[in-house]
Structures are given as C-alpha cells and as structure tokens.
Scaffold this motif. Structure first.
Motif, PDB file in Angstrom:
ATOM      1  N   ALA A 146     -77.917 -18.221 -86.856  1.00 32.74           N
ATOM      2  CA  ALA A 146     -78.220 -18.692 -85.505  1.00 32.74           C
ATOM      3  C   ALA A 146     -76.928 -18.789 -84.708  1.00 32.74           C
ATOM      4  CB  ALA A 146     -78.920 -20.046 -85.551  1.00 32.74           C
ATOM      5  N   VAL A 147     -76.992 -18.392 -83.448  1.00 33.54           N
ATOM      6  CA  VAL A 147     -75.845 -18.499 -82.535  1.00 33.54           C
ATOM      7  C   VAL A 147     -76.361 -18.902 -81.160  1.00 33.54           C
ATOM      8  CG1 VAL A 147     -74.393 -16.810 -83.721  1.00 33.54           C
ATOM      9  CG2 VAL A 147     -75.973 -16.049 -81.945  1.00 33.54           C
ATOM     10  N   ARG A 148     -75.442 -19.296 -80.307  1.00 36.99           N
ATOM     11  CA  ARG A 148     -75.804 -19.650 -78.938  1.00 36.99           C
ATOM     12  C   ARG A 148     -74.856 -18.971 -77.955  1.00 36.99           C
ATOM     13  NH1 ARG A 148     -76.364 -26.113 -79.734  1.00 36.99           N
ATOM     14  NH2 ARG A 148     -76.287 -26.124 -77.449  1.00 36.99           N
ATOM     15  N   PHE A 149     -75.426 -18.572 -76.817  1.00 41.22           N
ATOM     16  CA  PHE A 149     -74.650 -17.975 -75.732  1.00 41.22           C
ATOM     17  C   PHE A 149     -74.995 -18.686 -74.428  1.00 41.22           C
ATOM     18  CE2 PHE A 149     -73.981 -14.668 -78.751  1.00 41.22           C
ATOM     19  CZ  PHE A 149     -72.861 -13.956 -78.336  1.00 41.22           C
ATOM     20  N   THR A 150     -73.989 -18.909 -73.607  1.00 42.16           N
ATOM     21  CA  THR A 150     -74.268 -19.427 -72.270  1.00 42.16           C
ATOM     22  C   THR A 150     -74.851 -18.312 -71.416  1.00 42.16           C
ATOM     23  OG1 THR A 150     -72.065 -18.854 -71.446  1.00 42.16           O
ATOM     24  CG2 THR A 150     -72.334 -21.042 -72.420  1.00 42.16           C
ATOM     25  N   THR A 151     -75.602 -18.690 -70.396  1.00 36.85           N
ATOM     26  CA  THR A 151     -76.174 -17.723 -69.468  1.00 36.85           C
ATOM     27  C   THR A 151     -76.300 -18.369 -68.095  1.00 36.85           C
ATOM     28  OG1 THR A 151     -78.048 -16.246 -69.053  1.00 36.85           O
ATOM     29  CG2 THR A 151     -78.543 -18.372 -70.066  1.00 36.85           C
ATOM     30  N   LYS A 152     -76.363 -17.550 -67.063  1.00 44.62           N
ATOM     31  CA  LYS A 152     -76.468 -18.091 -65.706  1.00 44.62           C
ATOM     32  C   LYS A 152     -77.827 -18.718 -65.449  1.00 44.62           C
ATOM     33  CE  LYS A 152     -73.165 -15.344 -63.021  1.00 44.62           C
ATOM     34  NZ  LYS A 152     -73.031 -14.369 -61.911  1.00 44.62           N
ATOM     35  N   SER A 153     -78.860 -18.106 -66.037  1.00 46.19           N
ATOM     36  CA  SER A 153     -80.217 -18.558 -65.753  1.00 46.19           C
ATOM     37  C   SER A 153     -81.132 -18.164 -66.904  1.00 46.19           C
ATOM     38  CB  SER A 153     -80.723 -17.929 -64.453  1.00 46.19           C
ATOM     39  OG  SER A 153     -82.108 -18.148 -64.285  1.00 46.19           O
ATOM     40  N   CYS A 154     -82.240 -18.881 -67.033  1.00 46.51           N
ATOM     41  CA  CYS A 154     -83.237 -18.508 -68.036  1.00 46.51           C
ATOM     42  C   CYS A 154     -84.160 -17.407 -67.525  1.00 46.51           C
ATOM     43  CB  CYS A 154     -84.059 -19.737 -68.442  1.00 46.51           C
ATOM     44  SG  CYS A 154     -83.149 -20.885 -69.517  1.00 46.51           S
ATOM     45  N   GLU A 155     -83.987 -17.012 -66.280  1.00 48.00           N
ATOM     46  CA  GLU A 155     -84.790 -15.945 -65.694  1.00 48.00           C
ATOM     47  C   GLU A 155     -83.940 -14.681 -65.580  1.00 48.00           C
ATOM     48  OE1 GLU A 155     -87.935 -16.457 -65.143  1.00 48.00           O
ATOM     49  OE2 GLU A 155     -87.818 -18.612 -65.598  1.00 48.00           O
ATOM     50  N   GLY A 156     -84.615 -13.555 -65.457  1.00 51.03           N
ATOM     51  CA  GLY A 156     -83.900 -12.306 -65.226  1.00 51.03           C
ATOM     52  C   GLY A 156     -83.775 -11.450 -66.475  1.00 51.03           C
ATOM     53  N   ARG A 157     -83.349 -10.211 -66.253  1.00 51.68           N
ATOM     54  CA  ARG A 157     -83.323  -9.220 -67.327  1.00 51.68           C
ATOM     55  C   ARG A 157     -82.064  -9.277 -68.176  1.00 51.68           C
ATOM     56  NH1 ARG A 157     -80.411  -4.534 -65.959  1.00 51.68           N
ATOM     57  NH2 ARG A 157     -79.508  -4.584 -63.859  1.00 51.68           N
ATOM     58  N   TYR A 158     -81.024  -9.967 -67.701  1.00 50.60           N
ATOM     59  CA  TYR A 158     -79.762  -9.951 -68.429  1.00 50.60           C
ATOM     60  C   TYR A 158     -79.864 -10.607 -69.804  1.00 50.60           C
ATOM     61  CZ  TYR A 158     -77.476  -8.405 -64.143  1.00 50.60           C
ATOM     62  OH  TYR A 158     -77.097  -7.687 -63.043  1.00 50.60           O
ATOM     63  N   MET A 262     -71.878 -15.294 -69.317  1.00 51.28           N
ATOM     64  CA  MET A 262     -72.594 -15.168 -70.587  1.00 51.28           C
ATOM     65  C   MET A 262     -71.558 -14.980 -71.685  1.00 51.28           C
ATOM     66  SD  MET A 262     -75.842 -12.723 -69.583  1.00 51.28           S
ATOM     67  CE  MET A 262     -76.816 -13.164 -71.017  1.00 51.28           C
ATOM     68  N   HIS A 263     -71.422 -15.974 -72.528  1.00 47.60           N
ATOM     69  CA  HIS A 263     -70.432 -15.861 -73.596  1.00 47.60           C
ATOM     70  C   HIS A 263     -70.845 -16.712 -74.792  1.00 47.60           C
ATOM     71  CE1 HIS A 263     -68.714 -19.884 -72.876  1.00 47.60           C
ATOM     72  NE2 HIS A 263     -68.859 -19.619 -71.593  1.00 47.60           N
ATOM     73  N   PHE A 264     -70.259 -16.393 -75.917  1.00 48.61           N
ATOM     74  CA  PHE A 264     -70.524 -17.095 -77.175  1.00 48.61           C
ATOM     75  C   PHE A 264     -70.085 -18.554 -77.065  1.00 48.61           C
ATOM     76  CE2 PHE A 264     -68.639 -18.333 -81.362  1.00 48.61           C
ATOM     77  CZ  PHE A 264     -69.824 -18.442 -82.078  1.00 48.61           C
ATOM     78  N   VAL A 265     -70.939 -19.447 -77.561  1.00 45.42           N
ATOM     79  CA  VAL A 265     -70.616 -20.874 -77.585  1.00 45.42           C
ATOM     80  C   VAL A 265     -69.870 -21.176 -78.881  1.00 45.42           C
ATOM     81  CG1 VAL A 265     -71.542 -23.214 -77.618  1.00 45.42           C
ATOM     82  CG2 VAL A 265     -72.608 -21.465 -76.166  1.00 45.42           C
ATOM     83  N   ASP A 266     -68.638 -21.606 -78.747  1.00 45.67           N
ATOM     84  CA  ASP A 266     -67.798 -21.850 -79.920  1.00 45.67           C
ATOM     85  C   ASP A 266     -68.452 -22.857 -80.868  1.00 45.67           C
ATOM     86  OD1 ASP A 266     -65.650 -21.572 -81.564  1.00 45.67           O
ATOM     87  OD2 ASP A 266     -64.340 -22.933 -80.452  1.00 45.67           O
ATOM     88  N   HIS A 267     -68.311 -22.599 -82.166  1.00 43.88           N
ATOM     89  CA  HIS A 267     -68.852 -23.440 -83.241  1.00 43.88           C
ATOM     90  C   HIS A 267     -70.380 -23.437 -83.298  1.00 43.88           C
ATOM     91  CE1 HIS A 267     -64.862 -24.830 -84.074  1.00 43.88           C
ATOM     92  NE2 HIS A 267     -64.732 -25.451 -82.919  1.00 43.88           N
ATOM     93  N   SER A 268     -71.016 -22.519 -82.600  1.00 45.58           N
ATOM     94  CA  SER A 268     -72.485 -22.498 -82.627  1.00 45.58           C
ATOM     95  C   SER A 268     -73.033 -21.616 -83.748  1.00 45.58           C
ATOM     96  CB  SER A 268     -73.037 -22.004 -81.288  1.00 45.58           C
ATOM     97  OG  SER A 268     -72.761 -20.618 -81.096  1.00 45.58           O
ATOM     98  N   PHE A 269     -72.165 -20.816 -84.374  1.00 42.63           N
ATOM     99  CA  PHE A 269     -72.636 -19.924 -85.437  1.00 42.63           C
ATOM    100  C   PHE A 269     -73.018 -20.738 -86.667  1.00 42.63           C
ATOM    101  CE2 PHE A 269     -71.677 -17.233 -89.204  1.00 42.63           C
ATOM    102  CZ  PHE A 269     -72.664 -16.274 -89.009  1.00 42.63           C
TER     103      PHE A 269
END
Length: 326
Positions: A146-158, A262-269
């Motif tokens: 499991a990992v986490r990434f930040t994103t601008k929005s929960c909507e959209g195709r990105y 949109m980038h990897f959240v450190d220590h989320s792996f």
C-alpha cells in the motif's frame, strides 16, 4: 531510463507544482526415538529424510547385545529396502526423494538381550519407538502493498492516469523475475494534516506475486519451484521498496524544493507478506508447532483443493496430501 526517473517525469507532466509535505529443524543428523513418546519429524518434499535410529539416546550410550531391528511403515507392513528406503544393519532408516505418500507413522522395534554375568542367564528385551513423519514444502510468498500519493482533487482523469502509469512501471520493474502486480485498486480521501489543513490523497493498494504468465519457465524443471519463486518475489519486493524510497529521496531530501502536486507521501509505503500453500498442503500451528511456518501435508481426514493455507475436514479421506474430498 531508471523507473523512478521516468515516474517523476510523469508526475511533473500530470500536475505541475504543488505544496510540499514534510517527512517525519532438525538437520540431517541422527534422530533418536523416545520410549512412549512419538517423535515428530518434518521432511521437505523431494529431499532426503534425516537418519532415524531405532533406539533412544540413553540406550545408544550403552552396550547392546544381539540387537535386531524391525521397521513398520505407514501402511502397517514391514519396511523393505528400495530406491527410496535404506535400512542399515544397525537399524538406521533413511528415505530419499521424500513424497506425500511416505508421510505417516513409522514404528521400530528394538530387540536385544541382557546377560547376567554370574549365571549367563539371558533375557530378551523389546522396546518400541514411534516416529510421525510429515512431508512439507515452503509456502508460496506474495506481498500486499500500500502507498499514498497526494493529488489536487478526487475528481478528474489524472488520478486514474497516475494509477495506470504506476502499475505499468511496477510491472516493468519486476517482469524479468516472472512477478507481476495483481488486484490493484485505489480510493481518494481528504486528510487533515497538522498545520496544513485538508489535502486530497490517493490510497493505492496492490498485491505482487511470482506467478506472472510463463512463470513455470523460471523453474528449470526444479521439483522445489517455490524456492525459485520465493527468491524472485523477495527480489521484486526489494526493487519496489527501492523505487518508492527513491521517490521519497527525490522530493524530500531538499526541503526547499518545489514538488509536483501529485507525489508520493513519504513513509506511506507498507508491505505485508501473504503465504499460501499448494493443493494437498496447509498450515496448522497447533498440530505442527515445530514447523508452524511450513505448509505441511494434509493428514488423513483432511484435504486442501487450492492455494489456501489450511486443510479442510473430510472424514472419507484415508491418505496424506489429498487435494479433493472424495
């Protein structure tokens, strides 16, 4: 191009700049019997058994007069030598290429004489030794990650595009190991970060296993292919862990650097090993405490039809290693 460099370029392309989140068994020696107590022994499938002595350790330290040895196998018939079974003149038993059907109760009876020095009176003594022998194999490893990434929005195709690109990169990273990513999924959540308010994050989960199409080609006709597949999946785990470690290094070693939205959240792996057993084998820590991590052959009265980790009950089964209830 290295995978983490390629992925970093994709992140920049997708979203541009954003805010930065701070990172805070017994070996193959001699095994003696124990009078009145069955000795449990686990033999790896297709390997040689340890040498079983038809006497206990205390008796082995003493002189034994006119000893004779009689071995009875799991079928309750006297054991005879063949290409798999070797019995020495001193009653030692060893089995080669151990298979499921060789599992079961082995009983040896030692007969010897005691002689009184003053009268030369002879007395015959008999002692029975029981050995419960089970075939086992190593579990097949897979990893839930499991990992986490930040994103601008929960909507959209990105978000979906990031998810698909990440899976493709990870598959390419481990394809030469006959491993692949399965059951990938993601959900978008908004998270309250101390001193930063609410942010959107993608919670991504996936499993990695060593059974990509064509995986049997890596076995090279080996009877113990789980040794090879487990070695491959461990390498795959290390590569993926290094990939995400590189992501963290790129974006967090310099706190003044502007990073993509949109980038990897450190220590989320996170990674957890998942074990499975081949059909006819299962785990039972209560019954096989000395081989708790092993996939042990299913005993009579049980079976395992698939890659589960337990043997299921079936009263009609009379053999070891059953794969169906018939």
């Amino acid at each position: 191009m290295r995978a983490w460099v390629l992925f970093s370029a994709v992140l920049w392309y997708l979203t541009g700049a954003g805010w930065q989140r701070s990172s805070e068994r017994t070996g193959k020696g001699l095994i003696y019997g124990k009078p009145g107590h069955p000795v449990k022994i686990y033999v790896k499938l297709h390997h040689s058994s340890p040498i079983l002595a038809c006497m206990d350790f205390k008796r082995a330290k003493k002189e034994t007069v006119d000893p004779t040895y009689s071995w009875i196998g799991p079928n309750e018939k006297p054991l005879t030598e063949n290409n798999q079974i070797n019995i020495t003149k001193t009653g030692k038993l060893k089995m080669e290429d151990f298979q499921e059907a060789l599992s079961g109760l082995y009983t040896c009876t030692l007969s010897y004489k005691t002689v009184k020095a003053e009268t030369q009176e002879e007395t015959v003594v008999k002692q029975r030794y029981d050995f419960m022998i089970f075939a086992y194999r190593e579990p097949d490893y897979s990893y839930q990650m499991a990992v986490r990434f930040t994103t601008k929005s929960c909507e959209g195709r990105y978000n979906d595009l990031l998810f698909r690109v990440l899976k493709k990169i990870l598959d390419n990273l481990i394809s030469d190991l006959s491993c692949h990513v399965v059951e990938p999924s993601y959900k978008c959540h908004f998270v309250k970060i101390p001193k930063h308010g609410l942010v959107h994050e993608l919670f991504i989960a996936f499993q990695v296993n060593p059974f990509a199409p064509g995986w049997k080609g890596a076995c090279n006709d080996s009877a113990d292919c789980e040794d090879i597949t487990n070695h491959n999946i461990l390498q795959a785990r290390d590569r993926i862990e290094e990939f995400f470690r590189s992501q963290a290094y790129i974006y967090y070693h310099d706190f003044n650097k502007t990073i993509p939205a949109m980038h990897f959240v450190d220590h989320s792996f996170q990674v957890v090993r998942m074990d499975s057993c081949r059909p006819g084998f299962g785990k039972n820590e209560g019954l096989h405490s000395n081989c708790a991590s092993c996939c042990v052959v299913c005993s009579p009265g049980t079976f395992s039809p698939d890659v589960d980790v337990t043997c299921q009950s079936c009263v009609s089964i009379r053999v070891y290693g059953a794969k169906s209830c018939t």
